[in-house]
Motif scaffolding. Structure first.
Motif, PDB file in Angstrom:
ATOM      1  N   GLY A   1       0.800  -1.222   0.000  1.00  0.00           N
ATOM      2  CA  GLY A   1       0.000   0.000   0.000  1.00  0.00           C
ATOM      3  C   GLY A   1       0.828   1.264   0.000  1.00  0.00           C
ATOM      4  O   GLY A   1       0.318   2.356   0.289  1.00  0.00           O
ATOM      5  N   ASN A   2       2.108   1.158  -0.328  1.00  0.00           N
ATOM      6  CA  ASN A   2       3.001   2.315  -0.391  1.00  0.00           C
ATOM      7  C   ASN A   2       3.047   2.878  -1.809  1.00  0.00           C
ATOM      8  O   ASN A   2       2.934   2.129  -2.783  1.00  0.00           O
ATOM      9  N   VAL A   3       3.247   4.158  -1.919  1.00  0.00           N
ATOM     10  CA  VAL A   3       3.315   4.816  -3.223  1.00  0.00           C
ATOM     11  C   VAL A   3       4.750   4.781  -3.734  1.00  0.00           C
ATOM     12  O   VAL A   3       5.687   5.137  -3.007  1.00  0.00           O
ATOM     13  N   VAL A   4       4.938   4.361  -4.969  1.00  0.00           N
ATOM     14  CA  VAL A   4       6.263   4.252  -5.567  1.00  0.00           C
ATOM     15  C   VAL A   4       6.357   5.241  -6.729  1.00  0.00           C
ATOM     16  O   VAL A   4       5.549   5.197  -7.658  1.00  0.00           O
ATOM     17  N   VAL A   5       7.334   6.153  -6.657  1.00  0.00           N
ATOM     18  CA  VAL A   5       7.582   7.126  -7.715  1.00  0.00           C
ATOM     19  C   VAL A   5       8.911   6.770  -8.378  1.00  0.00           C
ATOM     20  O   VAL A   5       9.944   6.689  -7.705  1.00  0.00           O
ATOM     21  N   LYS A   6       8.868   6.546  -9.683  1.00  0.00           N
ATOM     22  CA  LYS A   6      10.080   6.145 -10.404  1.00  0.00           C
ATOM     23  C   LYS A   6      10.338   7.161 -11.515  1.00  0.00           C
ATOM     24  O   LYS A   6       9.474   7.414 -12.368  1.00  0.00           O
ATOM     25  N   TRP A   7      11.528   7.785 -11.472  1.00  0.00           N
ATOM     26  CA  TRP A   7      11.879   8.786 -12.470  1.00  0.00           C
ATOM     27  C   TRP A   7      12.376   8.132 -13.753  1.00  0.00           C
ATOM     28  O   TRP A   7      13.045   7.079 -13.714  1.00  0.00           O
ATOM     29  N   LYS A   8      12.063   8.754 -14.878  1.00  0.00           N
ATOM     30  CA  LYS A   8      12.429   8.206 -16.179  1.00  0.00           C
ATOM     31  C   LYS A   8      13.789   8.703 -16.659  1.00  0.00           C
ATOM     32  O   LYS A   8      14.443   8.030 -17.458  1.00  0.00           O
ATOM     33  N   ASN A   9      14.194   9.872 -16.194  1.00  0.00           N
ATOM     34  CA  ASN A   9      15.444  10.475 -16.675  1.00  0.00           C
ATOM     35  C   ASN A   9      16.587  10.352 -15.668  1.00  0.00           C
ATOM     36  O   ASN A   9      17.664  10.898 -15.871  1.00  0.00           O
ATOM     37  N   MET A  10      16.358   9.654 -14.550  1.00  0.00           N
ATOM     38  CA  MET A  10      17.385   9.453 -13.523  1.00  0.00           C
ATOM     39  C   MET A  10      17.201   8.070 -12.913  1.00  0.00           C
ATOM     40  O   MET A  10      16.102   7.528 -12.910  1.00  0.00           O
ATOM     41  N   THR A  11      18.284   7.533 -12.373  1.00  0.00           N
ATOM     42  CA  THR A  11      18.175   6.265 -11.654  1.00  0.00           C
ATOM     43  C   THR A  11      17.722   6.565 -10.226  1.00  0.00           C
ATOM     44  O   THR A  11      18.479   6.415  -9.265  1.00  0.00           O
ATOM     45  N   LEU A  12      16.491   6.990 -10.129  1.00  0.00           N
ATOM     46  CA  LEU A  12      15.951   7.416  -8.836  1.00  0.00           C
ATOM     47  C   LEU A  12      14.569   6.812  -8.634  1.00  0.00           C
ATOM     48  O   LEU A  12      13.715   6.870  -9.527  1.00  0.00           O
ATOM     49  N   GLN A  13      14.368   6.251  -7.468  1.00  0.00           N
ATOM     50  CA  GLN A  13      13.068   5.731  -7.072  1.00  0.00           C
ATOM     51  C   GLN A  13      12.795   6.148  -5.624  1.00  0.00           C
ATOM     52  O   GLN A  13      13.657   6.028  -4.761  1.00  0.00           O
ATOM     53  N   VAL A  14      11.592   6.647  -5.382  1.00  0.00           N
ATOM     54  CA  VAL A  14      11.189   7.059  -4.033  1.00  0.00           C
ATOM     55  C   VAL A  14       9.921   6.310  -3.657  1.00  0.00           C
ATOM     56  O   VAL A  14       8.955   6.283  -4.427  1.00  0.00           O
ATOM     57  N   THR A  15       9.938   5.691  -2.481  1.00  0.00           N
ATOM     58  CA  THR A  15       8.760   4.998  -1.957  1.00  0.00           C
ATOM     59  C   THR A  15       8.223   5.770  -0.760  1.00  0.00           C
ATOM     60  O   THR A  15       8.958   6.012   0.208  1.00  0.00           O
ATOM     61  N   GLN A  16       6.955   6.162  -0.857  1.00  0.00           N
ATOM     62  CA  GLN A  16       6.341   6.891   0.251  1.00  0.00           C
ATOM     63  C   GLN A  16       5.483   5.949   1.076  1.00  0.00           C
ATOM     64  O   GLN A  16       4.703   5.157   0.529  1.00  0.00           O
ATOM     65  N   SER A  17       5.620   6.023   2.397  1.00  0.00           N
ATOM     66  CA  SER A  17       4.889   5.126   3.286  1.00  0.00           C
ATOM     67  C   SER A  17       4.499   5.864   4.555  1.00  0.00           C
ATOM     68  O   SER A  17       5.066   6.912   4.885  1.00  0.00           O
ATOM     69  N   PHE A  18       3.513   5.322   5.267  1.00  0.00           N
ATOM     70  CA  PHE A  18       3.051   5.901   6.529  1.00  0.00           C
ATOM     71  C   PHE A  18       3.439   4.985   7.691  1.00  0.00           C
ATOM     72  O   PHE A  18       3.394   3.757   7.574  1.00  0.00           O
ATOM     73  N   HIS A  19       3.773   5.602   8.820  1.00  0.00           N
ATOM     74  CA  HIS A  19       4.182   4.874  10.012  1.00  0.00           C
ATOM     75  C   HIS A  19       3.716   5.654  11.238  1.00  0.00           C
ATOM     76  O   HIS A  19       3.192   6.766  11.121  1.00  0.00           O
ATOM     77  N   TYR A  20       3.943   5.094  12.401  1.00  0.00           N
ATOM     78  CA  TYR A  20       3.669   5.858  13.623  1.00  0.00           C
ATOM     79  C   TYR A  20       4.623   5.453  14.725  1.00  0.00           C
ATOM     80  O   TYR A  20       5.154   4.348  14.755  1.00  0.00           O
ATOM     81  N   TYR A  21       4.844   6.416  15.622  1.00  0.00           N
ATOM     82  CA  TYR A  21       5.544   6.153  16.871  1.00  0.00           C
ATOM     83  C   TYR A  21       4.504   6.062  17.979  1.00  0.00           C
ATOM     84  O   TYR A  21       3.502   6.788  17.962  1.00  0.00           O
ATOM     85  N   GLU A  22       4.747   5.182  18.913  1.00  0.00           N
ATOM     86  CA  GLU A  22       3.883   5.109  20.088  1.00  0.00           C
ATOM     87  C   GLU A  22       4.435   6.072  21.130  1.00  0.00           C
ATOM     88  O   GLU A  22       5.589   5.967  21.551  1.00  0.00           O
ATOM     89  N   GLY A  23       3.616   7.045  21.508  1.00  0.00           N
ATOM     90  CA  GLY A  23       4.057   8.049  22.457  1.00  0.00           C
ATOM     91  C   GLY A  23       4.318   7.460  23.835  1.00  0.00           C
ATOM     92  O   GLY A  23       3.517   6.677  24.344  1.00  0.00           O
ATOM     93  N   MET A  24       5.428   7.836  24.422  1.00  0.00           N
ATOM     94  CA  MET A  24       5.779   7.347  25.743  1.00  0.00           C
ATOM     95  C   MET A  24       4.761   7.829  26.777  1.00  0.00           C
ATOM     96  O   MET A  24       4.423   9.005  26.833  1.00  0.00           O
ATOM     97  N   LYS A  25       4.269   6.897  27.588  1.00  0.00           N
ATOM     98  CA  LYS A  25       3.454   7.252  28.741  1.00  0.00           C
ATOM     99  C   LYS A  25       4.387   7.416  29.931  1.00  0.00           C
ATOM    100  O   LYS A  25       5.387   6.710  30.039  1.00  0.00           O
ATOM    101  N   GLY A  26       4.056   8.320  30.832  1.00  0.00           N
ATOM    102  CA  GLY A  26       4.916   8.504  31.984  1.00  0.00           C
ATOM    103  C   GLY A  26       4.287   9.408  33.002  1.00  0.00           C
ATOM    104  O   GLY A  26       3.366  10.168  32.688  1.00  0.00           O
ATOM    105  N   ASN A  27       4.781   9.328  34.233  1.00  0.00           N
ATOM    106  CA  ASN A  27       4.256  10.200  35.284  1.00  0.00           C
ATOM    107  C   ASN A  27       5.153  11.408  35.522  1.00  0.00           C
ATOM    108  O   ASN A  27       4.882  12.224  36.414  1.00  0.00           O
ATOM    109  N   ASN A  28       6.244  11.514  34.767  1.00  0.00           N
ATOM    110  CA  ASN A  28       7.124  12.681  34.788  1.00  0.00           C
ATOM    111  C   ASN A  28       7.784  12.930  36.141  1.00  0.00           C
ATOM    112  O   ASN A  28       8.224  14.049  36.423  1.00  0.00           O
TER     113      ASN A  28
END
Length: 999
Positions: free
Chosen positions: A601-628
């Protein structure tokens, strides 16, 4: 005889009155001893202790601006600014030795308007005597990470203007006072220098950096804030010893719990000898970390001095008894930051230098203040759109001869409030964020009225023709506009605030099945109908009938407008119907690249005039819980970004996608999961790929706070290096796990590598000679945790407070649901050898995101295209001649007394863009089409001082570095041919006040 005596008496009385007037004028003249003239001479043989009374008054944080000013909601925080200023004036009145500094012009102006003439004159006298010194002087103490340089300049200029108009030249600030922002940008220092400031003081810097600087006595240094501007952007800077607080045990405010100084010899509680010894020891300890025999002691804090006499009475004793007991070693006195800086300058020693910035800021090993780079993403976007529309409102006020209306002033001041370091940052309480939005929303209403009236005047071919209505649609971000949804025929007028012609793709929400669009020449232009994605239509709070968007290409002249007549036709043609249906293709493309979706389900962008490929993806970090309760238990919150683990979680793909193709644009509509979706757009012959993302409501049913990011992963080798912008202007080189000023140790390897991205982040592969850049539409946090990868945080929803004062979890809701944020990224790639072309493309895109064309809609009713064209101009520009591509009109606004304020800026850094980095010449007389320039005078960047009067302190640098471009002042060149030419060097901004006449 009587008449002669009366005559002599009258003559004597007249003589006495004249002498009194002369004496009074002389006294007033001599009493104008502000600035450095008001400073006490320091003792070269003692430690000089500069006591600086101050109050740090947030323009909103735990309470709204008005709640802080009037002192309401005292259970939330005991803070009332009106009482602070009243009380300070009374305390200064009692003793001429006392001094005080004040910072936030927004509050000072609010107070000033409510005073009688006697009080105003008294305040002016205090300012003229240097006893009440204005520091900073901007409308608020702005944030330095998430603010755009245009807004920093704007709100500073308005603060300076208010001070000039009310308190005169002695209220002109000379010092930056950034004691509370959460890290400090290089561009802020550069702007301060260009304002004519002699230095800046700040409080917050990384605890490791501060320890090293104190140990090596480098907490005072010369900041080289721009390699392009050279000496013009040098700024002497001071990292304060104790942030902005008094020494421990010496807070004497009603808000404090420290004991007062008791000097009654008959009292058993007499504590003078013991307390003075503690204070003396503290000053001697602090002096060990600074180079001269001067130290600055800040005496104040958040909303202190509500009962000023309480504070001052104890400070009087502190000064008196310290000098009495330890006077052979120390010299303690009331002072100001200006006087402290003067003492350092007179020391005539060499100072270390610095060329990078102070991001990211961490206050302990687990508290990196990098979460606020992204907190409250919709408020950040609203602020950015506020700047966009404010520039348009100011420009059209000038171009239509509307001068400083109350509505425009309201708009300027609301945007000034938004720059505050607890406003655009997203680090305020929820009800305060709502109040900021209320202020800005009201300003949009004022701006809409000004813009509508201005455009109505500009487009009429004959004064007798009735005004046409021009309406703004403020919900286009969710594809909603009442006028286009309910009108069969309508006119779209686009105003371009940029200084270059703008080519853009217009998207209009509609309900009909087919449309014809005619431009100003009457030619029918190519259009395309596309469905509004379901995930946009389901946005909470969206109340719209539109299910489609009408898309067409438009070219708009600089500082100009263009109108398009839209006719609803009825049924879809077979070809148009195909556009609305998903295309049976596996990718979309143009001549430069293809866009597809992989199995994850990631988006793949491939350039025609360069040896370049970029894959866009989504992720998340789990926020630290704490009492400080300890550093190790710090939670992720509004300020702090702290992932629970050092790894990132992948967002599992559970959605679907569709491709749409057509003559204007090809689109990918991708649903990733229940709370992440996006549209990816490929336009004909466009270098950029547009990612229109939607995130939210972020789920919290599992009691997990999530911080959503997107990654753009490429096959480039970037060697741990990437670049981020500084307040939307110059770029700064970053290296992973590295600081230029010290050997950093990171307990939080992810948060410690996050930096503010106000406008752009990019990386390069030196061997492949390829650059990949990402440009955004609002401030966000970003990094490159792996080579070839760009990472940007989009949205945050957390369930714990991080214990830095706001007292709430960052858990935003709207319309009964978790907040939904929609925004865009532009992905651009190019070859490094084509430096000018890549730089120009990126700069053009950055301007198009910051200064978008403004949509204005007019229901056409029974007016046909030909009738409309007969009555109204459909295209026009206010520029008389083309500007070079490296020049931009940064500011065009009404000033005062029938003058206007004009700023011209050079867009490129030295060596950034080949020939475009070279100097450019602008003929001011040939600039505007319908404005005759009568006279021009240049000012400092802030518009509050004539440029030839701007004298700054000079400093010696303890460095072998050689500057390539020492600053030399360039005057306006008046040629024999009658031109009035201005030369702009790389990154230079020049400001002019012009007397004009509309023709």
């Amino acid at each position: 005889m009587f008449k002669r005596v009366l005559y002599l008496l009258l003559l004597l009385l007249f003589t006495l009155l004249c002498e009194a007037a002369i004496l009074r004028d002389s006294e007033q003249s001599s009493s104008k001893t502000c600035g450095y003239e008001s400073c006490i001479k320091v003792d070269p043989n003692k430690l000089n202790v500069h006591i600086v009374p101050h109050s740090h008054d947030d323009v909103g944080w735990l309470k709204t601006v008005d709640q802080y000013y009037y002192g309401s909601r005292s259970l939330t925080q005991k803070a009332g600014v009106q009482y602070i200023i009243d009380s300070v004036i009374e305390a200064l009145r009692r003793d001429p030795a006392r001094k005080f500094i004040y910072v936030e012009t927004a509050f000072l102006w609010k107070w000033w308007q409510r005073q009688d003439e006697k009080t105003k004159e008294e305040v002016k006298q205090l300012v003229n005597e240097g006893r009440l010194e204005i520091i900073g002087g901007a409308w608020s103490m702005n944030d330095e990470a998430t603010t755009h340089y245009q807004s920093i300049i704007d709100h500073s200029t308005w603060g300076f203007r208010r001070l000039n108009d009310t308190l005169g030249e002695c209220a002109r600030p000379k010092i930056g006072w950034q004691i509370d922002p959460f890290g400090h940008s290089r561009e802020q220092a550069s702007l301060f220098a260009q304002f004519g400031f002699d230095g800046m003081f700040f409080g917050r810097l990384d605890f490791q950096d501060k320890y090293k600087r104190l140990k090596e006595k480098t907490a005072e240094f010369l900041w080289k804030a721009s390699s392009s501007l050279g000496e013009k952007a040098y700024l002497f800077s001071v990292a304060l010893f104790n942030n902005y607080s008094p020494p421990p045990g010496f807070c004497f405010d009603v808000l404090c719990s420290d004991d007062p100084l008791i000097d009654d010899p008959g009292s058993p509680d007499n504590n003078i000898e013991a307390r003075i010894k503690v204070f003396y020891n503290y000053t001697m300890y602090q002096s060990r970390f600074y180079q001269t025999n001067n130290i600055i002691i800040t005496m104040g804090g958040d909303f202190t001095y509500q009962q000023s006499e309480m504070y001052f009475m104890n400070l009087d004793k502190l000064i008196r008894y310290t000098n009495k007991i330890y006077g052979s070693e120390v010299n303690v006195f009331y002072s100001t930051p200006s006087c402290y800086l003067k003492s350092l300058n007179e020391a005539q020693i060499s100072w270390p230098s610095k060329s990078d910035d102070f991001f990211p800021y961490s206050s302990d090993p687990h508290a990196f203040w990098t979460g606020f780079f992204t907190s409250r993403p919709t408020l950040k976007f609203f602020e950015r759109m506020g700047n966009n529309f404010l520039q348009i409102t100011k420009q059209l006020s000038v171009l239509s001869s509307q001068m400083d209306s109350e509505g425009l002033i309201h708009f300027k001041e609301a945007m000034g409030v938004m720059q505050h370091h607890d406003a655009v940052t997203g680090t305020e309480k929820q009800h305060v964020a709502a109040d900021y939005a209320r202020l800005l929303s009201a300003s949009f209403a004022y701006g809409t009225e000004i813009v509508s009236k201005a455009v109505s005047q500009m487009v009429k071919k004959n004064p007798q023709i009735p005004d046409a209505e021009f309406h703004s649609c403020l919900l286009l971000n969710i594809s909603s506009c009442v006028i286009t949804e309910s009108s069969g025929n309508f006119v779209v007028t686009l105003y371009n605030p940029a200084s270059q012609p703008t080519s853009t793709y217009i998207r209009v929400p509609v309900t009909g099945n087919a449309y014809n669009v005619s431009d100003n020449s009457g030619s029918e232009i190519v259009t395309q109908l596309l469905p509004v994605p379901q995930f946009v239509r389901q946005t909470p709070g969206r109340n719209s009938n539109s299910t489609k968007e009408l898309v067409f290409f438009a070219e708009i002249p600089p500082l100009g407008y263009r109108s398009f007549y839209v006719t609803e036709l009825g049924e879809l043609t077979a070809e148009e119907g195909e556009e609305m249906k998903p295309a049976s293709v596996s990718a979309i493309e143009n001549d430069l690249y293809t866009v597809s979706v992989n199995q994850a389900g990631n988006v793949v962008v491939k350039w025609k005039n360069m040896t370049l490929q970029v894959t866009q993806s989504f992720h998340y970090y789990e926020g630290m819980k704490g009492n400080n309760t300890a550093f190790a238990y710090r939670a992720s919150g509004a300020y702090i970004f702290r992932p629970k683990e050092s790894n990132v979680y992948n967002v599992s793909y559970s959605g679907s996608y569709k491709f749409y193709t057509g003559p204007v644009v090809n689109e990918l509509h991708l649903t990733v999961n229940s709370y992440i979706s996006q549209v990816v757009r490929v336009y004909k012959e466009e270098q950029k790929v547009e990612f229109d993302w939607v995130v939210g409501p972020i789920p919290i049913q599992d009691s997990i706070g999530r911080e959503i990011i997107t990654k753009y992963s490429s096959n480039l080798q970037s060697d741990g290096t990437f670049y981020t912008d500084s307040n939307g202007r110059e770029m700064i080189k970053r290296r992973r796990n590295y600081r230029p000023s010290w050997n950093v140790t990171l307990e939080e390897p992810i948060a410690g590598n996050y930096y503010p991205v106000t406008a752009k982040i990019y990386l390069e592969d030196v061997e492949k000679k390829v650059r990949v850049s990402l440009l955004n539409d609002r401030a966000q946090g970003g990094t490159s945790m792996l080579d070839g990868e760009l990472e940007v945080m989009l949205h945050r929803r957390l369930l714990n407070d991080d214990a830095f004062g706001v007292g709430e979890a960052l858990n935003e809701t709207a319309f009964g649901y978790g907040l939904v944020a929609r925004g865009s990224h532009s992905l651009i790639a190019g070859r490094i050898q084509d430096l000018a072309g890549v730089a120009l493309q990126e700069k053009t895109e950055a301007i198009s995101l910051a200064l978008r064309p403004w949509y204005l809609f007019t229901p056409a009713g029974g007016v046909t295209f030909h009738q409309w064209k007969a009555r109204y101009f459909m295209k026009g520009s206010s520029l008389k001649s083309k500007l070079s591509k490296n020049v931009h009109i940064l500011t065009l606004e009404p000033w005062k007394d029938d003058t206007i304020l004009l700023r011209l800026e050079h867009l490129f850094e030295k060596d950034e863009a080949g020939a475009l980095s070279q100097s450019a010449t602008v003929n001011l007389l040939d600039l505007f089409a319908n404005i005759e320039i009568i006279s021009v005078r240049e000012t400092s960047l802030g518009g509050n001082q004539w440029i030839e009067q701007m004298k700054r302190l000079q400093w010696q640098i303890d460095s072998n570095e050689v500057d390539d471009q020492p600053y030399t002042f360039t005057s306006i060149n008046k040629t024999e041919e009658g031109a009035m030419e201005v030369v702009l060097n790389s990154m230079e901004i020049r400001t002019f006040i012009m007397t004009v006449k509309h023709t």
